[in-house]
Enzyme design. Structure first.
Site, PDB file in Angstrom:
ATOM      1  CG  ASP A  67      -0.277   0.044   2.529  1.00  0.00           C
ATOM      2  OD1 ASP A  67       0.894   0.444   2.587  1.00  0.00           O
ATOM      3  OD2 ASP A  67      -0.915  -0.306   3.532  1.00  0.00           O
ATOM      4  CG  PHE A  77      -5.473   3.322   6.360  1.00  0.00           C
ATOM      5  CD1 PHE A  77      -6.809   3.696   6.360  1.00  0.00           C
ATOM      6  CD2 PHE A  77      -4.976   2.650   7.460  1.00  0.00           C
ATOM      7  CE1 PHE A  77      -7.637   3.400   7.437  1.00  0.00           C
ATOM      8  CE2 PHE A  77      -5.791   2.352   8.545  1.00  0.00           C
ATOM      9  CZ  PHE A  77      -7.122   2.724   8.530  1.00  0.00           C
ATOM     10  CG  ASP A  97      -5.645  -5.450   2.586  1.00  0.00           C
ATOM     11  OD1 ASP A  97      -5.187  -4.989   3.651  1.00  0.00           O
ATOM     12  OD2 ASP A  97      -6.287  -4.760   1.771  1.00  0.00           O
ATOM     13  CG  HIS A 121      -8.132 -21.577  12.847  1.00  0.00           C
ATOM     14  ND1 HIS A 121      -8.704 -22.773  12.479  1.00  0.00           N
ATOM     15  CD2 HIS A 121      -9.153 -20.666  12.887  1.00  0.00           C
ATOM     16  CE1 HIS A 121     -10.003 -22.612  12.318  1.00  0.00           C
ATOM     17  NE2 HIS A 121     -10.311 -21.345  12.570  1.00  0.00           N
TER      18      HIS A 121
END
Length: 376
Positions: free
Chosen positions: A92, A96, A271, A340
């Site tokens: 990016d 942000f 993402d 996980h």
């Protein structure tokens, strides 16, 4: 970079495609684990590749610029060699992060002046310098420098911000076209559609971005405080305009349900920090619902984390054991939960892809959203 649209869902705008970069291919829809500072938190690269089955990861321009710094990255031969990830990387632009430094930054026509969150030192990001930084990092996909407006911004501010973002985009493209990758492979530049929650601004931004003919396009400034239904509305508005023969990347989104809804509306790439951040706080996403592993209900539940789960950790550890790790603050618990959750997110988008190809995505998506949103 090349993109081939392979299948479309007959009942929705969901798509399956193939992105080809110099570091490998990416089957879409795809979820990209976030490696902010050159590492996906608590996860080794072999686990990302072999167990989680990630095909592309993210790096963050703002953080990598500050640490380790461009000279270290250049000496290493770019981020791929520095972190030993041999598949595609997207960076990016830092827009942000600069947006989140509201009290420590100032926006000007030239760029964004900000103070480091590490030591307070003063820096400036311009469209030109950000292109140079991303060239040095060496990502396969680079993002244009933009301003990310908050979801509750008023119309006047959102328009002024979009005006600036569009002027910055022209400068990004000009600099990108004048430079080359420092390491001998091709890099792509994605413009970002902004415009907050205002349809006319989003339409204008999407038309401007589409006119640039970039290798792919991104949708930014969503999941930053606006209502969820407004986010979905903006995705629909934008995707009516962004070219169908280029990948569409929805930045920073989101929950499993958000991702499925966005896939149905024609988004290809995602993402979000949620799988690892929430995992480190004890929250597991599964195909049957969401579990808080700190809850006492799991204390004597010796069943596996998830039957037929997507990761090797699901076949090794019980709910009771993982709860024990979190209650005792063992670092292994954070690692198991992160692996996980990332494996689940990658499983989810790969399942979505298979159902798009089979032609029953919309039917599958309806039941899957009910499952993944349930609190267990």
């Amino acid at each position: 970079m090349d993109f081939k649209l392979q299948h479309t869902d007959g009942l929705s705008k969901a798509r399956a495609g193939l992105i080809t970069t110099d570091h490998g291919q990416i089957e879409t829809p795809i979820f990209m684990p976030v490696g902010t500072q050159g590492a996906v938190k608590a996860v080794h690269m072999p686990e990302l590749e072999n167990d989680i089955k990630a095909e592309i990861i993210l790096g963050n321009t703002y953080h990598l610029y500050l640490r380790p710094g461009l000279e270290i990255l250049r000496q290493a031969g770019g981020l791929h060699k520095f972190n030993s990830w041999n598949k595609p990387i997207l960076t990016d632009s830092g827009g942000f992060q600069v947006f989140s430094l509201a009290e420590n930054r100032k926006l000007t026509e030239e760029g964004a002046i900000f103070r480091s969150h590490i030591d307070g030192s003063k820096h400036i990001f311009t469209p030109e310098s950000v292109m140079d930084i991303e060239r040095t990092i060496g990502a396969d996909i680079m993002m244009a420098f933009d301003e990310c407006t908050p979801g509750d911004a008023d119309y006047a501010y959102a328009k002024k911000s979009l005006d600036l973002t569009e002027r910055w985009l022209d400068r990004c493209i000009k600099r990108f076209n004048k430079t080359e990758c420092e390491y001998g492979y091709k890099q792509a530049l994605f413009p970002i559609v902004q415009g907050c929650v205002y349809p006319d601004l989003r339409i204008r931004a999407a038309e401007n971005v589409a006119s640039k003919g970039a290798d792919g396009n991104a949708i930014g400034g969503l999941a930053v405080g606006e209502p969820t239904e407004k986010m979905y509305e903006m995705i629909e508005v934008v995707n009516e305009i962004l070219p169908a023969d280029k990948p569409r990347y929805l930045m920073g989104v989101g929950t499993p349900a958000n991702i499925l809804e966005a896939i149905e509306r024609g988004v290809d790439m995602f993402d979000c920090i949620m799988p690892t951040r929430n995992g480190r706080n004890g929250q597991l996403f599964t195909r049957n619902g969401i579990m808080n592993m700190r809850n006492k209900k799991w204390a004597n539940d010796f069943s596996l984390l998830e039957e037929n789960g997507a990761s090797f950790v699901d076949t090794l550890y019980s709910k009771a054991y993982l709860r024990h790790l979190f209650i005792t603050n063992e670092i292994l618990g954070l690692q198991i939960a992160s692996i996980h959750n990332l494996a689940f997110y990658l499983w989810l988008v790969k399942e979505a892809r298979q159902h798009i190809i089979m032609g029953d995505f919309s039917i599958w998506k309806k039941s899957m959203i009910e499952n993944v949103s349930r609190r267990l």
